[in-house]
Write a protein that holds these residues in place. Structure first.
Motif, PDB file in Angstrom:
ATOM      1  N   MET A 135     -16.971 -24.435  32.998  1.00  0.00           N
ATOM      2  CA  MET A 135     -17.037 -25.406  31.900  1.00  0.00           C
ATOM      3  C   MET A 135     -15.926 -25.150  30.876  1.00  0.00           C
ATOM      4  O   MET A 135     -15.339 -26.089  30.345  1.00  0.00           O
ATOM      5  CB  MET A 135     -18.397 -25.337  31.209  1.00  0.00           C
ATOM      6  CG  MET A 135     -19.474 -26.012  31.990  1.00  0.00           C
ATOM      7  SD  MET A 135     -19.100 -27.737  32.222  1.00  0.00           S
ATOM      8  CE  MET A 135     -20.389 -28.441  31.275  1.00  0.00           C
ATOM      9  N   ARG A 136     -15.619 -23.894  30.615  1.00  0.00           N
ATOM     10  CA  ARG A 136     -14.541 -23.562  29.683  1.00  0.00           C
ATOM     11  C   ARG A 136     -13.206 -24.095  30.214  1.00  0.00           C
ATOM     12  O   ARG A 136     -12.436 -24.711  29.479  1.00  0.00           O
ATOM     13  CB  ARG A 136     -14.463 -22.048  29.475  1.00  0.00           C
ATOM     14  CG  ARG A 136     -13.426 -21.633  28.434  1.00  0.00           C
ATOM     15  CD  ARG A 136     -13.207 -20.143  28.412  1.00  0.00           C
ATOM     16  NE  ARG A 136     -12.761 -19.606  29.678  1.00  0.00           N
ATOM     17  CZ  ARG A 136     -11.507 -19.684  30.152  1.00  0.00           C
ATOM     18  NH1 ARG A 136     -10.583 -20.292  29.453  1.00  0.00           N
ATOM     19  NH2 ARG A 136     -11.179 -19.155  31.319  1.00  0.00           N
ATOM     20  N   ARG A 143     -19.589 -23.131  40.448  1.00  0.00           N
ATOM     21  CA  ARG A 143     -18.819 -24.359  40.293  1.00  0.00           C
ATOM     22  C   ARG A 143     -19.091 -25.030  38.946  1.00  0.00           C
ATOM     23  O   ARG A 143     -18.204 -25.590  38.326  1.00  0.00           O
ATOM     24  CB  ARG A 143     -19.150 -25.326  41.424  1.00  0.00           C
ATOM     25  CG  ARG A 143     -18.408 -26.647  41.282  1.00  0.00           C
ATOM     26  CD  ARG A 143     -18.849 -27.644  42.297  1.00  0.00           C
ATOM     27  NE  ARG A 143     -18.251 -27.313  43.574  1.00  0.00           N
ATOM     28  CZ  ARG A 143     -18.429 -28.039  44.665  1.00  0.00           C
ATOM     29  NH1 ARG A 143     -19.226 -29.074  44.643  1.00  0.00           N
ATOM     30  NH2 ARG A 143     -17.847 -27.703  45.791  1.00  0.00           N
ATOM     31  N   TYR A 144     -20.319 -25.025  38.511  1.00  0.00           N
ATOM     32  CA  TYR A 144     -20.686 -25.634  37.230  1.00  0.00           C
ATOM     33  C   TYR A 144     -21.131 -24.590  36.209  1.00  0.00           C
ATOM     34  O   TYR A 144     -21.885 -24.883  35.294  1.00  0.00           O
ATOM     35  CB  TYR A 144     -21.801 -26.663  37.445  1.00  0.00           C
ATOM     36  CG  TYR A 144     -21.386 -27.746  38.398  1.00  0.00           C
ATOM     37  CD1 TYR A 144     -20.452 -28.699  38.025  1.00  0.00           C
ATOM     38  CD2 TYR A 144     -21.901 -27.799  39.686  1.00  0.00           C
ATOM     39  CE1 TYR A 144     -20.048 -29.675  38.901  1.00  0.00           C
ATOM     40  CE2 TYR A 144     -21.503 -28.781  40.566  1.00  0.00           C
ATOM     41  CZ  TYR A 144     -20.581 -29.721  40.172  1.00  0.00           C
ATOM     42  OH  TYR A 144     -20.173 -30.689  41.044  1.00  0.00           O
ATOM     43  N   GLY A 145     -20.645 -23.390  36.339  1.00  0.00           N
ATOM     44  CA  GLY A 145     -21.034 -22.295  35.457  1.00  0.00           C
ATOM     45  C   GLY A 145     -20.310 -22.325  34.127  1.00  0.00           C
ATOM     46  O   GLY A 145     -19.517 -23.217  33.827  1.00  0.00           O
ATOM     47  N   GLU A 203     -10.728 -27.017  28.567  1.00  0.00           N
ATOM     48  CA  GLU A 203      -9.303 -26.820  28.318  1.00  0.00           C
ATOM     49  C   GLU A 203      -8.480 -27.910  29.006  1.00  0.00           C
ATOM     50  O   GLU A 203      -7.518 -28.427  28.430  1.00  0.00           O
ATOM     51  CB  GLU A 203      -8.864 -25.443  28.811  1.00  0.00           C
ATOM     52  CG  GLU A 203      -9.343 -24.302  27.956  1.00  0.00           C
ATOM     53  CD  GLU A 203      -8.996 -22.942  28.534  1.00  0.00           C
ATOM     54  OE1 GLU A 203      -8.394 -22.884  29.635  1.00  0.00           O
ATOM     55  OE2 GLU A 203      -9.337 -21.933  27.895  1.00  0.00           O
ATOM     56  N   GLU A 204      -8.853 -28.253  30.218  1.00  0.00           N
ATOM     57  CA  GLU A 204      -8.159 -29.314  30.959  1.00  0.00           C
ATOM     58  C   GLU A 204      -8.328 -30.651  30.241  1.00  0.00           C
ATOM     59  O   GLU A 204      -7.383 -31.441  30.164  1.00  0.00           O
ATOM     60  CB  GLU A 204      -8.712 -29.395  32.383  1.00  0.00           C
ATOM     61  CG  GLU A 204      -8.082 -30.451  33.236  1.00  0.00           C
ATOM     62  CD  GLU A 204      -6.683 -30.120  33.710  1.00  0.00           C
ATOM     63  OE1 GLU A 204      -6.039 -31.006  34.289  1.00  0.00           O
ATOM     64  OE2 GLU A 204      -6.224 -28.980  33.506  1.00  0.00           O
TER      65      GLU A 204
END
Length: 102
Positions: free
Chosen positions: A41-42, A35-37, A46-47
């Motif tokens: 994070m990528r 979930r927080y990998g 982008e979001e």
């Protein structure tokens, strides 16, 4: 030493390293795709960039609307603007006008 003790000793030597490898593999997998990998994070970055562009577009739209409102606030309504808005709202034209649809 009997063969049984030799087997237990040699088997015991591999349990701790095997468990260590399994734990390292587990944490490595989740650090990449959890979930927080790294991959997550990528996607979040982008979001965030997409949302910043959307926010900039909304701010431009708001400034445009505020400029139109300021034309109405000073007490004297721009005659051309009133005519344009009325025609737009009523969907009406003068007989000599030409409509170009975009």
């Amino acid at each position: 030493m009997s063969t049984r003790q030799t087997r237990n000793t040699s088997l015991g030597q591999f349990i701790v390293p095997a468990l260590s490898i399994v734990l390292i593999a587990y944490f490595a997998y989740h650090s990449w795709s959890g979930r927080y990998g790294i991959e997550s994070m990528r996607r979040m970055n982008e979001e965030a960039v997409r949302l910043e562009f959307e926010l900039a577009a909304i701010k431009l739209r708001r400034q445009s609307l505020e400029a139109k409102v300021m034309l109405l606030r000073d007490g004297s309504i721009e005659r051309d603007m009133l005519d344009e808005q009325a025609r737009n709202a009523l969907n009406m034209l003068k007989p000599e006008e030409l409509v170009i649809l975009r």
